[in-house]
Design an enzyme around this catalytic site. Structure first.
Site, short mmCIF file in Angstrom:
data_model
loop_
_atom_site.label_atom_id
_atom_site.label_comp_id
_atom_site.label_asym_id
_atom_site.label_seq_id
_atom_site.Cartn_x
_atom_site.Cartn_y
_atom_site.Cartn_z
N HIS A 104 35.09 4.35 64.48
CA HIS A 104 34.06 4.78 63.88
C HIS A 104 33.25 3.83 63.06
O HIS A 104 31.88 3.45 63.17
CB HIS A 104 34.13 6.12 63.39
N GLU A 105 34.13 3.12 62.17
CA GLU A 105 33.54 2.35 61.19
C GLU A 105 33.02 0.95 61.69
O GLU A 105 32.14 0.19 61.33
CB GLU A 105 34.45 2.22 60.07
N HIS A 108 29.73 1.21 62.72
CA HIS A 108 28.52 0.69 61.95
C HIS A 108 28.57 -0.69 61.66
O HIS A 108 27.37 -1.19 61.52
CB HIS A 108 29.08 1.39 60.56
N HIS A 112 25.17 -3.00 62.37
CA HIS A 112 24.59 -3.85 61.52
C HIS A 112 24.47 -5.15 62.25
O HIS A 112 23.47 -6.10 62.13
CB HIS A 112 25.75 -4.17 60.48
#
Length: 238
Positions: A104-105, A108, A112
């Site tokens: 999940h991270e 991100h 980006h």
């Protein structure tokens, strides 16, 4: 009616209580769900850190550093210094829950890299949201000590500032949902988790997503309370 609102207790407190209960339930659910699936070791045997590094590399991202931070479920991606920070319960764990959170991270980080618009909007809102949440109440309270026109202006400014914090919570929702969707898809495509393990990860990420929904709901309820208390101040004073 106006005096009732400024007593030690008023009916609008129920909005705050409802928001707090929603957040507590969501927090308890994500913790219990994570703990449940933290007992399921992934077939690949990869730790959260290893899975994160593989996902980043598979996405062509080599300038993001995966690092360990203390705490439980304090995981986050920091776009400012391009670090993917994994907590004690994720970094070295081989569970499907840990791998899911790490992925999940990574979602991100990929957002980006691809300049995902909702993430850009959320990042741009951070200063305004912090400013608004910190100063909204002081400005509103200050407005109560001034005459109608000046006081009303300050109160309306305070409400607007708090609205920025609410807007930040709302923009956060698509960012988090998209990161989870990317995580599940990438875990399946890379084979880090198999078809039997992916549903477990979906449950963990689904529970985590509810915490953001709960935070947004609590913020909206708080804004509604502020409007009920102070939005019609001018009419009450006139």
């Amino acid at each position: 009616m106006y005096g009732m609102y400024y007593s030690w207790w008023d009916p609008t407190y129920f909005l705050v209580i409802i928001g707090a209960v929603i957040c507590l339930i969501a927090s308890a659910r994500v913790k219990s769900t994570f703990n449940k699936y933290a007992a399921y070791r992934s077939m690949s045997g990869m730790t959260g850190a290893q899975a994160a590094q593989r996902i980043l590399n598979s996405a062509g991202i080599y300038d993001v550093r995966v690092q360990h931070i203390s705490g439980n479920l304090t995981d986050h991606y920091n776009p400012a210094n391009k670090t993917l920070n994994l907590s004690d319960s994720v970094y070295g764990s081989t569970s499907v829950a840990a791998v899911g959170v790490a992925a999940h991270e990574c979602g991100h980080a990929i957002q980006h890299q691809k300049e995902y618009l909702p993430l850009k909007i959320r990042s741009a809102l951070v200063p305004a949201a912090n400013f608004g949440s910190a100063l909204a109440w002081p400005i509103i309270v200050l407005g109560l000590f001034f005459t109608s026109n000046t006081g009303n202006l300050l109160i309306h400014i305070g409400i607007l500032l708090f609205s920025l914090a609410v807007l930040f919570q709302l923009v956060t929702l698509p960012v988090e949902f998209d990161a989870s969707a990317r995580a599940v898809r990438i875990l399946g495509e890379t084979g880090i988790l198999n078809s039997q393990e992916l549903p477990y990860t979906k449950k963990v990420l689904g529970a985590a997503a509810l915490t953001y929904v709960a935070s947004a709901a609590a913020a909206i309820l708080q804004l509604l309370r502020i409007i009920l208390l102070f939005g019609e101040r001018g009419n009450d004073r006139d």
